[in-house]
Scaffold this active site. Structure first.
Site, PDB file in Angstrom:
ATOM      1  CG  ASP A  21      -1.916   1.132   1.199  1.00  0.00           C
ATOM      2  OD1 ASP A  21      -3.002   0.908   0.634  1.00  0.00           O
ATOM      3  OD2 ASP A  21      -1.611   2.215   1.726  1.00  0.00           O
ATOM      4  CG  ASN A  39      -4.986  11.281  -5.175  1.00  0.00           C
ATOM      5  OD1 ASN A  39      -4.311  11.655  -6.122  1.00  0.00           O
ATOM      6  ND2 ASN A  39      -5.538  10.084  -5.119  1.00  0.00           N
ATOM      7  CG  HIS A  92      -7.534  13.135  -8.393  1.00  0.00           C
ATOM      8  ND1 HIS A  92      -7.688  11.987  -7.647  1.00  0.00           N
ATOM      9  CD2 HIS A  92      -8.471  14.016  -7.923  1.00  0.00           C
ATOM     10  CE1 HIS A  92      -8.665  12.148  -6.771  1.00  0.00           C
ATOM     11  NE2 HIS A  92      -9.161  13.370  -6.915  1.00  0.00           N
ATOM     12  CD  GLU A 117      -4.623   3.955  -1.422  1.00  0.00           C
ATOM     13  OE1 GLU A 117      -4.874   4.209  -0.239  1.00  0.00           O
ATOM     14  OE2 GLU A 117      -5.475   4.057  -2.338  1.00  0.00           O
TER      15      GLU A 117
END
Length: 368
Positions: free
Chosen positions: A246, A254, A259, A289
C-alpha cells in the site's frame, strides 16, 4: 506464450507457399496426363512428349529451389503466383504445336483456364487479365504459326470460334477470380481488425488502464493458480509467498497535490515494482493504491528481503509533481502460503500484516 518471431512467421509463410506450389503441380499433372493420353492415342509424337515432360520437370524444380533457398523473398510477390501460372503454359504451347487434331489442342486450353483460377489466391484484376491475355495471345500465335508451318492442321472456322470462346471464358475467369481475390483480401483485413479489437477487449478486461498492470480479478486468478500449484507440490523448502503493498498517505497526496500527481505516482511505482521483482514473480493492482505481489517458489528468508528491496526502490523515487525532497513510501504485509490453507486465509494474514506495518509507522515490511 511468447510472441511469434519474424523467422517463424517467414517459415510459416514459406510452408504455405510450398503447399500452394504443390497444388499448382497437381494441376499441371493433369496436363501431363493429357499429353500422355494424346501420345498413346497416336496424336502426339514421342519427341515432343519427352520435351514437354523434361521442361515441366525443369521448371518445377527451379520453382522449388527458388522457394527452398528463400530467393523468392527478394521478389515483389514472394508467392510467385504469376510465374507459377504462366511458366507451365510454355511446355504446353510447345506440345500443342505437334498435336495433329484441333480437338486435341482444346484439352490444353481447358487445363490452362483451370490454372488461371490459382490467381484468386493473390492476384488483382489487372494481373488476372494480363495472364488471360497472355494465354489467349499465346494460343493465337500458335494457330498463326501452324497456319504458316502446318496449314493442314488448322481449320480456321473452328479456330475462330475456339479463339472467341476461349477469350470469353478467360475474361470471365479473370473478372470472377479477381473479385474473389478482392473478397479474400477484404476478409483478411477485417479478420485482422477483429483480432486487434479482441486483443483490446482482452486488455481492457484484464489490465488496469492507468498502470497497465493486471487488474484485481486477473491477479487474484493468478494467485489462485499459484496456490493450487503450490498445494500439488510435495513439502519442501520452497513455498508460495505474497506481499500486499500500500502506498503511504496516498489520499493526502491526492488531496494536496491533485489527482494528476497521484496518477504519476501510481504509474511510476508500478513500473518500479515490476523492475524490482524476479522474472517469475507477478504483480497486480487490487485497489486504489494497493497492490498484490506474488512470489512463487520462494523461501521465508527470501520473501521479506524481496519485499524490502521493493520498499527501498520506491523510497528512492522522485516525482515531478511533488515538491523537491518529498518521499513516497510504501508499507507491505508479507505472508507465506501454508499447504492446504484457503487462498482467502493467506491473503488475510498478509493484509493484517500490512495494517500492522501502517499502524507501526509505515514505510516498512512486516511478515505475518
Amino acid at each position: 506464450m511468447s510472441a511469434e518471431t519474424i523467422e517463424q512467421r517467414i517459415q510459416r509463410a514459406q510452408a504455405l507457399r510450398l503447399k500452394r506450389m504443390i497444388w499448382g503441380f497437381a494441376n499441371h499433372g493433369c496436363t501431363a496426363l493429357a499429353v500422355a493420353g494424346l501420345y498413346m492415342g497416336g496424336f502426339l509424337p514421342l519427341a515432343p512428349m519427352m520435351v514437354f515432360f523434361a521442361s515441366s520437370i525443369l521448371i518445377g524444380t527451379l520453382q522449388v529451389l527458388i522457394l527452398q533457398f528463400g530467393i523468392n523473398l527478394r521478389f515483389r510477390d514472394p508467392s510467385m503466383t504469376m510465374a507459377q501460372i504462366v511458366w507451365p503454359v510454355l511446355p504446353s504451347l510447345y506440345a500443342m504445336f505437334f498435336v495433329a487434331l484441333p480437338q486435341g489442342r482444346i484439352l490444353f486450353l481447358l487445363l490452362a483456364a483451370g490454372g488461371l483460377m490459382f490467381g484468386t489466391l493473390a492476384l488483382n484484376r489487372r494481373q488476372m487479365l494480363t495472364i488471360a491475355w497472355f494465354f489467349w495471345l499465346g494460343y493465337l500465335g500458335l494457330v498463326l504459326l501452324l497456319t504458316w508451318k502446318k496449314p493442314d492442321h488448322v481449320y480456321w472456322p473452328l479456330e475462330a470460334v475456339t479463339l472467341f470462346a476461349y477469350g470469353s471464358v478467360l475474361s470471365i475467369i479473370a473478372y470472377l477470380g479477381s473479385f474473389i481475390s478482392h473478397l479474400r483480401q477484404e476478409l483478411g483485413a477485417r479478420n485482422r481488425e477483429l483480432k486487434h479489437a479482441n486483443l483490446e477487449l482482452v486488455e481492457l478486461a484484464t489490465r488496469d488502464p492507468l498502470t497497465s498492470l493486471p487488474n484485481r480479478r486477473t491477479v487474484m486468478e493468478q494467485f489462485e493458480r499459484e496456490v493450487a500449484r503450490s498445494d500439488r507440490q510435495s513439502a519442501g523448502p520452497k513455498a508460495l509467498g505474497i506481499s500486499v503493498l500500500d502506498i503511504d498517505h496516498f489520499k493526502r497526496i491526492n488531496d494536496t497535490y491533485g489527482h494528476q500527481a497521484g496518477d504519476e505516482i501510481l504509474r511510476k511505482v508500478s513500473r518500479t515494482i515490476e523492475a524490482a521483482i524476479r522474472k517469475g514473480d507477478y504483480i497486480g493492482r487490487i485497489g486504489g493504491e494497493e497492490f498484490l505481489i506474488i512470489f512463487p517458489e520462494t523461501t521465508p528468508d527470501m520473501t521479506v528481503p524481496a519485499a524490502e528491496r521493493i520498499r527501498r526502490a520506491v523510497e528512492a523515487l522522485r516525482f515531478d509533481a511533488l515538491p523537491e525532497g518529498y518521499q513516497v513510501t510504501v508499507s507491505q504485509g508479507v505472508a507465506l502460503h501454508h499447504a492446504g490453507e484457503p487462498l482467502e486465509s493467506t491473503f488475510k494474514r498478509a493484509d493484517e500484516a500490512l495494517y500492522q506495518a501502517k499502524n507501526s509507522g509505515r514505510n516498512q515490511v512486516l511478515a505475518a
